[in-house]
Design a protein around this motif. Structure first.
Motif, mmCIF file in Angstrom:
data_model
loop_
_atom_site.group_PDB
_atom_site.id
_atom_site.type_symbol
_atom_site.label_atom_id
_atom_site.label_comp_id
_atom_site.label_asym_id
_atom_site.label_seq_id
_atom_site.Cartn_x
_atom_site.Cartn_y
_atom_site.Cartn_z
ATOM 1 N N ASN A 232 -8.294 -45.227 -21.434
ATOM 2 C CA ASN A 232 -9.426 -46.071 -21.038
ATOM 3 C C ASN A 232 -9.302 -47.507 -21.537
ATOM 4 O OD1 ASN A 232 -11.173 -43.190 -21.977
ATOM 5 N ND2 ASN A 232 -11.060 -43.852 -19.836
ATOM 6 N N CYS A 263 -3.128 -53.192 -16.412
ATOM 7 C CA CYS A 263 -4.477 -52.855 -16.889
ATOM 8 C C CYS A 263 -5.499 -53.055 -15.772
ATOM 9 C CB CYS A 263 -4.846 -53.724 -18.090
ATOM 10 S SG CYS A 263 -4.044 -53.252 -19.638
ATOM 11 N N GLU A 265 -4.935 -53.065 -12.550
ATOM 12 C CA GLU A 265 -4.671 -52.125 -11.455
ATOM 13 C C GLU A 265 -5.166 -50.727 -11.780
ATOM 14 O OE1 GLU A 265 -0.871 -50.140 -9.039
ATOM 15 O OE2 GLU A 265 -0.537 -51.796 -10.431
ATOM 16 N N HIS A 266 -4.962 -50.286 -13.013
ATOM 17 C CA HIS A 266 -5.261 -48.903 -13.385
ATOM 18 C C HIS A 266 -6.619 -48.732 -14.067
ATOM 19 C CE1 HIS A 266 -1.292 -47.339 -12.310
ATOM 20 N NE2 HIS A 266 -0.803 -48.475 -12.770
ATOM 21 N N GLY A 267 -7.404 -49.789 -14.131
ATOM 22 C CA GLY A 267 -8.741 -49.663 -14.714
ATOM 23 C C GLY A 267 -8.721 -49.401 -16.199
ATOM 24 N N CYS A 294 -8.779 -58.503 -15.708
ATOM 25 C CA CYS A 294 -8.999 -57.327 -16.561
ATOM 26 C C CYS A 294 -10.460 -57.184 -16.971
ATOM 27 C CB CYS A 294 -8.158 -57.436 -17.833
ATOM 28 S SG CYS A 294 -6.388 -57.371 -17.557
ATOM 29 N N LEU A 295 -10.828 -55.943 -17.232
ATOM 30 C CA LEU A 295 -12.049 -55.644 -17.973
ATOM 31 C C LEU A 295 -11.719 -55.715 -19.463
ATOM 32 C CD1 LEU A 295 -13.384 -52.606 -15.924
ATOM 33 C CD2 LEU A 295 -14.301 -54.933 -15.916
ATOM 34 N N ARG A 327 -17.905 -58.261 -17.337
ATOM 35 C CA ARG A 327 -16.543 -57.716 -17.415
ATOM 36 C C ARG A 327 -16.244 -57.125 -18.789
ATOM 37 N NH1 ARG A 327 -12.597 -62.221 -15.029
ATOM 38 N NH2 ARG A 327 -11.039 -60.856 -16.021
ATOM 39 N N TRP A 340 -18.139 -45.095 -15.608
ATOM 40 C CA TRP A 340 -16.814 -45.715 -15.570
ATOM 41 C C TRP A 340 -15.799 -44.896 -16.349
ATOM 42 C CZ3 TRP A 340 -13.457 -47.808 -19.205
ATOM 43 C CH2 TRP A 340 -12.403 -48.594 -18.700
#
Length: 342
Positions: A232, A263, A265-267, A294-295, A327, A340
């Motif tokens: 995560n 990061c 792209e894959h959350g 990014c988050l 974000r 999420w």
């Protein structure tokens, strides 16, 4: 305030200042000595001298207890408050982005290399007004930090469940999230059984070993972990140390554009580690991650209750980098965060 509250706040603020552990322990030990004693009993023990002679009570802690019992803010506590940074302690008013933070997704307890029980960390989060707190002790490979084997992690999950039930009716108690700071091993795999990782609410993946590996090796290692659907958050991505008792350590080298693109792209959220000795990522990489879409997760990486007061430091860095609150995972309401994470 009660003497117990005064002692707890002093310990918290000393931890926040990264004071020597023996000082902190003196105040937490004294709080344990008077735990469960009501005001009348404590007043009697102060008056007849028994408290001053009690094991675990020193001159400084005795004076704190006596002054608090008399209805005053103890001198020792007032000095700590006076020299503290605004927003760093229980009850302090928060400013800017720090005021939007709702929780903390990276903390440690005495199960690994933290200094206090899980319950003490949760109580500190309650005093700070957090909505949620994730406990993320280390994984087995980090033996120096007493990382959790699969069996010990299973036992900790049982304690988390029990603590949730015990604190269910305590007003203001944050929701306790079960998590782990899992080592990214040299081959890029995560250092815990996949079935156990699936039981957790949050997985913070961090590199703790071979930090001086070459750029290509480190990049491949980090990308493998980021691509793992169980990850995560990418924790303290460079591993650098800029100050503190452990000395300094340069950042590891990796292809930051590739890592942050993965990061996004894959959350996987990029952690903004709030510890003053880490300040990780550095400003340049923070801007790069921002521009990559990014988050982020502003976390304390707390190893003691008072370390949870580091969050405003991370918030200030995020604010300076122009990262919007929406974000940042740790500004999200709990239901949105849980959706999420799931």
């Amino acid at each position: 305030m009660t003497p117990q509250q005064a002692l707890a706040e002093i310990a918290f603020r000393l931890e926040r200042e990264l004071a020597p552990s023996f000082k902190v322990k003196a105040f937490r030990r004294a709080a344990g000595v008077i735990e469960g004693q009501d005001a009348d009993e404590l007043e009697t023990r102060i008056a007849d001298g028994r408290l001053k002679r009690a094991k675990g009570i020193g001159d400084s802690t005795y004076l704190v207890i006596r002054q608090a019992a008399e209805g005053a803010v103890p001198d020792y506590l007032q000095k700590l408050r006076d020299r503290a940074e605004p927003g760093s302690g229980p009850g302090d008013e928060q400013q800017g982005l720090a005021a939007a933070l709702r929780g903390d997704l990276h903390t440690h307890t005495e199960w690994s290399d933290g200094t206090t029980p899980l319950a003490a960390m949760l109580e500190a989060a309650r005093l700070l007004g957090r909505d949620y707190l994730a406990v993320t002790d280390h994984s087995p490979n980090l033996t120096i930090a007493h990382g959790l084997t699969a069996e010990r992690l299973t036992d900790q999950l049982d304690e988390i469940d029990a603590l949730r039930r015990a604190r269910a009716d305590v007003p203001g108690t944050p929701h306790l999230l079960a998590g782990i700071e899992v080592d990214i091993l040299e081959d890029g795999t995560l250092d815990q059984e996949p079935a156990l990782l699936d039981r957790l609410d949050v997985v913070v993946a961090s590199v703790h070993s071979k930090l001086r590996a070459d750029r290509a090796t480190m990049t491949k290692r980090m990308l493998s972990a980021i691509e793992n659907p169980r990850t995560n958050i990418l924790g303290h991505c460079t591993g650098r140390l800029v100050q503190g008792s452990r000395g300094t350590r340069p950042p590891s080298e990796f292809d930051a554009e590739a890592v942050f693109a993965a990061c996004a792209e894959h959350g996987v959220a990029v952690e903004i580690n709030s510890r003053p000795e880490r300040q990780d990522p550095p400003d340049g990489l923070l801007a790069l991650a921002r521009d990559a879409g990014c988050l982020f997760s502003i976390d304390s990486d707390a190893h003691a209750p008072g370390h949870q007061g580091f969050l405003p430091l991370g918030a200030a860095r995020a604010e300076a980098a122009g990262i919007p609150a929406d974000r940042i995972l740790t500004t999200w309401p709990l239901p949105d965060l849980q959706e999420w994470l799931a």
